[in-house]
Enzyme design. Structure first.
Site, mmCIF file in Angstrom:
data_model
loop_
_atom_site.group_PDB
_atom_site.id
_atom_site.type_symbol
_atom_site.label_atom_id
_atom_site.label_comp_id
_atom_site.label_asym_id
_atom_site.label_seq_id
_atom_site.Cartn_x
_atom_site.Cartn_y
_atom_site.Cartn_z
ATOM 1 N N ASP A 77 0.841 -1.195 0.000
ATOM 2 C CA ASP A 77 0.000 0.000 0.000
ATOM 3 C C ASP A 77 0.883 1.255 0.000
ATOM 4 O O ASP A 77 1.712 1.437 0.900
ATOM 5 C CB ASP A 77 -0.881 -0.018 1.253
ATOM 6 C CG ASP A 77 -2.024 0.972 1.194
ATOM 7 O OD1 ASP A 77 -2.073 1.773 0.254
ATOM 8 O OD2 ASP A 77 -2.888 0.946 2.102
ATOM 9 N N ASP A 78 0.716 2.100 -1.016
ATOM 10 C CA ASP A 78 1.422 3.385 -1.093
ATOM 11 C C ASP A 78 2.942 3.228 -1.117
ATOM 12 O O ASP A 78 3.672 4.089 -0.624
ATOM 13 C CB ASP A 78 1.037 4.291 0.084
ATOM 14 C CG ASP A 78 -0.404 4.759 0.020
ATOM 15 O OD1 ASP A 78 -1.112 4.374 -0.923
ATOM 16 O OD2 ASP A 78 -0.829 5.496 0.922
ATOM 17 N N CYS A 117 -6.408 4.068 -3.583
ATOM 18 C CA CYS A 117 -6.629 2.698 -3.090
ATOM 19 C C CYS A 117 -7.747 1.916 -3.778
ATOM 20 O O CYS A 117 -7.489 0.903 -4.433
ATOM 21 C CB CYS A 117 -6.886 2.732 -1.593
ATOM 22 S SG CYS A 117 -5.516 3.402 -0.637
ATOM 23 N N ARG A 121 -7.319 -1.242 -6.611
ATOM 24 C CA ARG A 121 -7.617 -2.619 -6.219
ATOM 25 C C ARG A 121 -8.749 -3.204 -7.061
ATOM 26 O O ARG A 121 -8.721 -4.384 -7.432
ATOM 27 C CB ARG A 121 -7.957 -2.661 -4.727
ATOM 28 C CG ARG A 121 -6.761 -2.352 -3.867
ATOM 29 C CD ARG A 121 -7.112 -1.813 -2.475
ATOM 30 N NE ARG A 121 -5.933 -1.163 -1.938
ATOM 31 C CZ ARG A 121 -5.000 -1.784 -1.199
ATOM 32 N NH1 ARG A 121 -5.176 -3.053 -0.867
ATOM 33 N NH2 ARG A 121 -3.939 -1.140 -0.765
ATOM 34 N N LYS A 170 -5.824 -5.721 3.723
ATOM 35 C CA LYS A 170 -6.739 -4.607 3.451
ATOM 36 C C LYS A 170 -7.611 -4.930 2.238
ATOM 37 O O LYS A 170 -7.109 -5.345 1.201
ATOM 38 C CB LYS A 170 -5.908 -3.346 3.205
ATOM 39 C CG LYS A 170 -6.687 -2.152 2.682
ATOM 40 C CD LYS A 170 -5.752 -0.966 2.499
ATOM 41 C CE LYS A 170 -6.412 0.163 1.737
ATOM 42 N NZ LYS A 170 -5.545 1.337 1.597
ATOM 43 N N HIS A 172 -10.937 -2.758 1.148
ATOM 44 C CA HIS A 172 -11.277 -1.417 0.643
ATOM 45 C C HIS A 172 -12.065 -1.437 -0.673
ATOM 46 O O HIS A 172 -11.968 -0.524 -1.487
ATOM 47 C CB HIS A 172 -10.027 -0.542 0.491
ATOM 48 C CG HIS A 172 -10.309 0.897 0.827
ATOM 49 N ND1 HIS A 172 -9.323 1.846 1.001
ATOM 50 C CD2 HIS A 172 -11.482 1.561 1.028
ATOM 51 C CE1 HIS A 172 -9.867 3.017 1.288
ATOM 52 N NE2 HIS A 172 -11.179 2.874 1.307
ATOM 53 N N SER A 195 -8.382 1.087 5.013
ATOM 54 C CA SER A 195 -7.046 1.463 5.477
ATOM 55 C C SER A 195 -6.955 1.461 6.996
ATOM 56 O O SER A 195 -7.945 1.721 7.700
ATOM 57 C CB SER A 195 -6.673 2.855 4.958
ATOM 58 O OG SER A 195 -6.698 2.887 3.545
ATOM 59 N N HIS A 284 1.208 2.454 3.898
ATOM 60 C CA HIS A 284 0.230 3.546 3.921
ATOM 61 C C HIS A 284 0.666 4.630 4.907
ATOM 62 O O HIS A 284 0.884 5.776 4.533
ATOM 63 C CB HIS A 284 -1.130 2.967 4.284
ATOM 64 C CG HIS A 284 -2.252 3.929 4.200
ATOM 65 N ND1 HIS A 284 -2.725 4.417 3.001
ATOM 66 C CD2 HIS A 284 -3.021 4.504 5.157
ATOM 67 C CE1 HIS A 284 -3.736 5.240 3.230
ATOM 68 N NE2 HIS A 284 -3.927 5.316 4.531
ATOM 69 N N ASP A 334 -0.059 -0.685 -4.953
ATOM 70 C CA ASP A 334 -1.361 -0.196 -5.421
ATOM 71 C C ASP A 334 -1.280 1.197 -6.005
ATOM 72 O O ASP A 334 -2.118 1.598 -6.800
ATOM 73 C CB ASP A 334 -2.407 -0.254 -4.298
ATOM 74 C CG ASP A 334 -2.168 0.771 -3.201
ATOM 75 O OD1 ASP A 334 -1.022 1.213 -3.012
ATOM 76 O OD2 ASP A 334 -3.150 1.124 -2.501
ATOM 77 N N ASN A 335 -0.274 1.981 -5.619
ATOM 78 C CA ASN A 335 -0.041 3.315 -6.178
ATOM 79 C C ASN A 335 1.237 3.864 -5.567
ATOM 80 O O ASN A 335 1.864 3.207 -4.727
ATOM 81 C CB ASN A 335 -1.222 4.269 -5.926
ATOM 82 C CG ASN A 335 -1.716 4.296 -4.500
ATOM 83 O OD1 ASN A 335 -2.810 3.816 -4.198
ATOM 84 N ND2 ASN A 335 -0.918 4.831 -3.593
ATOM 85 N N LYS A 365 1.096 9.982 -5.200
ATOM 86 C CA LYS A 365 -0.222 9.363 -5.036
ATOM 87 C C LYS A 365 -1.347 10.332 -5.413
ATOM 88 O O LYS A 365 -1.269 11.518 -5.126
ATOM 89 C CB LYS A 365 -0.386 8.919 -3.573
ATOM 90 C CG LYS A 365 -1.736 8.324 -3.242
ATOM 91 C CD LYS A 365 -1.796 7.902 -1.789
ATOM 92 C CE LYS A 365 -3.196 7.399 -1.435
ATOM 93 N NZ LYS A 365 -3.263 6.882 -0.052
#
Length: 577
Positions: A77-78, A117, A121, A170, A172, A195, A284, A334-335, A365
């Site tokens: 994540d991130d 996010c 996904r 996660k 989301h 998150s 994240h 994811d980004n 992001k």
């Protein structure tokens, strides 16, 4: 007068695959007379026929030799492109991921399908951009909807093909009713619904306030804090049951590793192939506050990065111990990094979006600058995915769906188009050709959510809308529309600092191909079978195991925060459906 486009653009059809249907990433074919596939006048030579036969036979060799392979997809994540030492020499905290890169293939031109996010996904699990699958921005704690139920997930396809499917981490993509992962193709789910900074905890981390104590009276004062979710505790699910609320953040990474290892062992013992989707909380924001300041040069973030690296190393070790060579492990993000978090955000590497930075705001992001969607990616499959290889193919998280479906010997869902490609030839090292065209949707920085605002064609990237996300200094770059578009040549300007001069021969040569590709992409989407996500909110959709308590607690007052209820004492609280 026709103009020949510079570089490889001249050989590319502007739209990557007809009608968005599944296609292979084809290796380049040698020219006539080069001793390759063809003889004179296009007649296949005996040697060419033999090479072709061997290549076609080898295409499905992994599945033919071992049956259906196992898949482990780890989504960070991130995470920043520069957060891996294999990508960026300044990073020292990822020895396990660097080992994974050395023993497998590293993809350096790999992109998330969106730069925030939920849309990212949703695209990964459907192989379709948000303008097709309906998910264009993030879902909330009180969201009624999620990924539209008429969209088919990768887990649903693989389960139908005989796979045991598990999701850990996660989600989301909706937690209310049938949007929960247990109804989206996963046999087993263990994790948090969104998150980890979207709820209070008794072990607060960064950007997480502590939960208020259990009230003695029904009317308890509620504390509000900007940017923090103080009124509801972060829940931990096992399948449909909330087993801990608030979740203990300090042990969450270890529990994810434990549950992932248990799933792999259980699936291996069953004799069925398995698909494990492990969506990490890292990076994240750091999960917890360490007891003492870290000694690493990157402080709290570096300590969290090391924790993630160790977790990935553990999963690789478990996968190897249960049949090395039978499992494809794919790691990606994811980004890009969350620059708004300052020292708690990751490294984008060289992808700094300098043009945007000069105008204010973040270029990571939420944006369509390279730092927002170019993510690290590694593939590891001993005996099949070449070791010590770096691929420059233009690839995307969109490709994971069709590639895994093809390797499993399954079929894509009908009556819809896909933005991803089956890139197994790239995985196996037979080709380094990926997308001809890659689309980047707005993910909250500027313009309408989900709208296609940037397009990549070979080394050229055209911006029809630009804008920054919130930066560490609080600035947000202005949204600007560009007609004609800004065009950057990424081969010469990876920092996206100086767009081509519109009067230059290079700009005039590449603009028609970019314009055709953009128009064809929009037309393809407009004529597709698209979905629409429900983004309505209702407090009753909030995950809560005991609505009588101000923060929703599902353990007895005074019970230790570190331990959930043992299986024999677990309650089965009713999920608010």
């Amino acid at each position: 007068m026709s103009v020949s486009l510079p570089g490889p653009v001249a050989q590319l059809h502007p739209w990557g695959h007809s009608g968005g249907s599944l296609g292979k990433a084809k290796p380049p074919v040698p020219r006539h007379g080069s001793g390759g596939m063809c003889g004179t006048m296009g007649t296949p030579s005996p040697r060419g026929v033999l090479v072709l036969a061997v290549a076609l036979a080898g295409l499905w060799a992994p599945r033919a030799t071992y049956g259906q392979p196992n898949f482990i997809l780890i989504l960070a994540d991130d995470v920043g492109w520069g957060d891996l030492g294999a990508n960026w020499a300044e990073t020292k905290e990822t020895p396990h991921l660097d080992e994974l890169a050395a023993e497998g293939t590293r993809f350096v031109d790999f992109h998330s399908a969106a730069s925030t996010c939920s849309p990212s996904r949703a695209s990964l699990l459907t192989g379709r951009l948000g303008v097709r699958n309906g998910v264009t921005h993030n879902f909330a704690v009180t969201s009624v909807g999620g990924l539209p139920l008429n969209e088919t997930t990768l887990a649903e396809v693989l389960r139908e093909a005989g796979y045991s499917t598990g999701a850990i981490g996660k989600w989301h993509l909706g937690h209310h009713g049938h949007h929960h992962p247990s109804f989206r193709g996963f046999d087993y789910y263990f994790g948090i619904p969104y998150s980890h900074d979207m709820g209070c905890t008794d072990t607060p981390g960064y950007n997480l306030p502590p939960c208020p104590p259990c009230p003695r009276h029904a009317a308890a004062a509620r504390v509000a804090r900007k940017d923090c979710y103080t009124e509801v505790a972060l829940p931990l699910f096992e399948n449909l049951t909330i087993i801990q609320q608030p979740v203990n953040l300090s042990s969450l990474a270890a529990r994810y590793a434990e549950e992932a290892a248990r799933f792999i062992r259980r699936a291996s013992d069953s004799g069925r192939p398995f698909f494990l989707y492990l969506a990490l909380a890292h990076m994240h924001v750091p999960l917890g506050v360490p007891p003492s300041p870290p000694t690493s040069g990157r402080g709290i973030y570096g300590a969290s990065l090391s924790e993630m690296d160790a977790l990935v190393g553990r999963i690789k070790q478990v996968a190897d111990s249960h049949g090395k060579g039978h499992t494809l492990l794919w790691f990606t993000g994811d980004n890009g990094p969350w620059a708004q978090k300052c020292e708690l955000g990751g490294r984008p590497g060289p992808f700094v979006g300098a043009w945007q930075r000069q105008r204010g705001g973040s270029s990571a992001k939420q944006t369509t600058w390279e730092g927002g969607h170019r993510v690290p990616a590694l593939a590891y499959w001993p005996g099949h995915v070449p070791a010590k290889r770096t691929s420059h193919a233009l690839l995307s998280t969109l490709d994971i769906f069709p590639t895994l479906v093809a390797l499993a010997g399954a079929a894509l869902p009908p009556n819809r188009r896909f933005d991803g490609l089956d890139v197994s030839p790239v995985l196996f090292g037979w080709s380094d050709v990926g997308h001809k065209v890659l689309l980047h949707p707005n993910s909250g920085a500027a313009g309408k959510d989900g709208e296609i605002e940037t397009l990549r064609l070979a080394q050229y990237k055209a911006f029809y809308t630009t804008g920054g996300a919130m930066a560490c200094d609080g600035s947000i770059g202005p949204a600007e529309h560009h007609q004609p578009p800004l065009i950057f040549n990424l081969d010469r300007d990876i920092q996206e600092q100086e767009p081509l001069d519109v009067a230059s021969g290079e700009y005039q040569a590449v603009l028609p191909a970019l314009s055709r590709a953009y128009a064809q992409a929009l037309q393809d989407i407009a004529t597709d079978n698209v979905s629409l996500a429900d983004y309505s909110r209702d407090p009753s959709a909030t995950p809560c195991c005991d609505a009588r308590h101000v923060a929703c607690r599902c353990r007895a007052p005074g019970a230790p925060a570190a331990a959930p209820h043992p299986p024999t004492q677990r309650r089965a609280p009713r999920l608010c459906l």
